[in-house]
Design an enzyme around this catalytic site. Structure first.
Site, PDB file in Angstrom:
ATOM      1  N   SER A   1       0.804  -1.221   0.000  1.00  0.00           N
ATOM      2  CA  SER A   1       0.000   0.000   0.000  1.00  0.00           C
ATOM      3  C   SER A   1       0.839   1.273   0.000  1.00  0.00           C
ATOM      4  CB  SER A   1      -0.946   0.011   1.203  1.00  0.00           C
ATOM      5  OG  SER A   1      -0.208  -0.055   2.393  1.00  0.00           O
TER       6      SER A   1
ATOM      7  N   HIS B   1       1.827   3.477   7.090  1.00  0.00           N
ATOM      8  CA  HIS B   1       1.222   4.448   6.182  1.00  0.00           C
ATOM      9  C   HIS B   1       1.731   5.848   6.483  1.00  0.00           C
ATOM     10  CE1 HIS B   1      -2.540   2.032   4.681  1.00  0.00           C
ATOM     11  NE2 HIS B   1      -1.414   1.604   4.159  1.00  0.00           N
TER      12      HIS B   1
ATOM     13  N   ASP C   1      -7.411   6.154   5.365  1.00  0.00           N
ATOM     14  CA  ASP C   1      -7.529   4.939   6.180  1.00  0.00           C
ATOM     15  C   ASP C   1      -8.757   4.891   7.080  1.00  0.00           C
ATOM     16  OD1 ASP C   1      -5.234   4.184   5.074  1.00  0.00           O
ATOM     17  OD2 ASP C   1      -3.964   4.431   6.831  1.00  0.00           O
TER      18      ASP C   1
END
Lengths: 178, 185
Positions: B61, B102, B128
């Site tokens: 991701s 992230h 998210d």
């Protein structure tokens, strides 16, 4: 004593150590190189398309447009794999002393991407506050970049900023800052 | 004749004894190796102030910058070092055991330095919030295990392989401990 096992073991241990030393030396050189260089950036606020209340999410939302010229060609060095470039809206509200909202970002994947020229660029992520704190607030847009190297330390930098005042009332008409 | 047998038995016992001692020594050596690794990891934890100072990226991701199998080094100086937007952080949600790597795209800090954070993967289109679950809008400081300060490509590939093929893990562990136990010095 000198069986194949210990020899292989010593060889790989040595290889690992040497690789780590090389990575450490190389990446620290490139880090120092990056600290000395900076991009040429021109960031200008262009307009606010609207400012409204989002009832469901319980927050203020604004759409903005900006002009951005950034030139990384001079500073693009050998240890830059990718670069994450982003525009952050920073402001203070009555409830929060520090608000940072990324409104636009992009990934530069090589020297061929190192020149950015955007005119009337819309925000990618709308400017949403934590609550209803956007009206009549001075906001600073800042251009920042994060360098993802092939190896070694990540590098963070910023260059270029522009300020504007959010209107005092909600509006569906665009407000120009040019 | 009897005497010869006795001397032979004497040497045989000594030999067996020696083997046993060597065996114990090998086991102790293995233990030393393992505890040295543990001490090193705990020292990293102490220096970085993070509960997981070294993290292997398990998902794609954060492509194209950070790949599956890359290694990130973390620090977590929550008192002195403020998190800012653009930082790559590792966070753990109470309901999910797997840590997520992230980037921070929003941060709101109150006067008493409480922060609300929103994260997003570089390669994901939405942020998210859906990952956080239906009742959580923001990440708070305790959920964040640290921010990445350095990057080593492919260094965690072995972890990825062992995660995907658990057989490899057992074979590797077995052969490593076997080598450590019976291997010649």
């Amino acid at each position: 004593m000198h069986a194949i096992g210990p020899r292989v073991n010593v060889f790989f241990t040595h290889l690992m150590t040497m690789t780590f030393v090389l990575v450490a030396i190389g990446s620290s050189f490139s880090y120092m190189q990056l600290r000395k260089s900076s991009p040429i950036v021109d960031l200008r606020m262009s307009e606010m398309s609207f400012l409204r209340q989002l009832q469901r999410e319980k927050c203020d939302q604004a759409y903005i447009k900006f002009d951005l010229d950034a030139d990384f060609r001079k500073m693009w060095s050998w240890n830059i794999n990718h670069m994450y470039v982003y525009v952050v809206a920073e402001y203070q509200s009555s409830t929060h002393t520090r608000n940072e909202v990324v409104v636009w970002d992009s990934i530069l994947s090589g020297r061929q991407d190192a020149l950015i020229a955007r005119k009337g660029q819309y925000n990618k992520y709308s400017l949403k506050d934590h609550g209803y704190g956007l009206r009549n607030t001075p906001v600073t847009l800042k251009f920042k970049y994060n360098i993802l190297p092939y190896m070694g330390p990540l590098f963070y930098g910023e260059e270029g900023q522009t300020s504007f005042n959010v209107p005092a009332n909600y509006t569906s008409r665009s407000v120009s800052f040019a | 004749m009897m005497e010869m047998l006795q001397t032979f038995l004497f040497y045989w016992r000594r030999f067996k004894d020696l083997k046993k001692r060597q065996m114990i020594l090998q086991v102790v050596n293995l233990g030393m190796l393992l505890s040295a690794a543990l001490i090193m990891y705990k020292t990293f934890m102490l220096i970085s102030n993070s509960e997981s100072p070294i993290v292997v990226v398990l998902s794609g991701s954060m492509e194209p910058g950070v790949h599956r199998g890359d290694l990130l080094l973390l620090t977590n100086y929550d008192k002195t070092d403020r998190l800012v937007s653009g930082d790559i952080v590792v966070y753990k949600l109470p309901e999910r055991p797997v840590p997520i790597v992230h980037r921070i795209i929003k941060i709101h800090e109150t006067e008493d330095r409480k922060i609300d954070v929103l994260s997003k993967g570089d390669n994901n289109i939405p942020d998210d919030r859906d990952l956080y679950g239906p009742y959580r809008k923001w990440l708070t400081r305790p959920m964040i295990a640290g921010r990445a300060f350095a990057f080593l490509p492919y260094a965690g590939m072995l972890t990825i392989i062992m995660n995907d093929y658990p057989q490899v893990k057992y074979v590797l562990l077995l052969s490593l401990s076997l080598f450590a136990l019976v291997g010649a010095d």
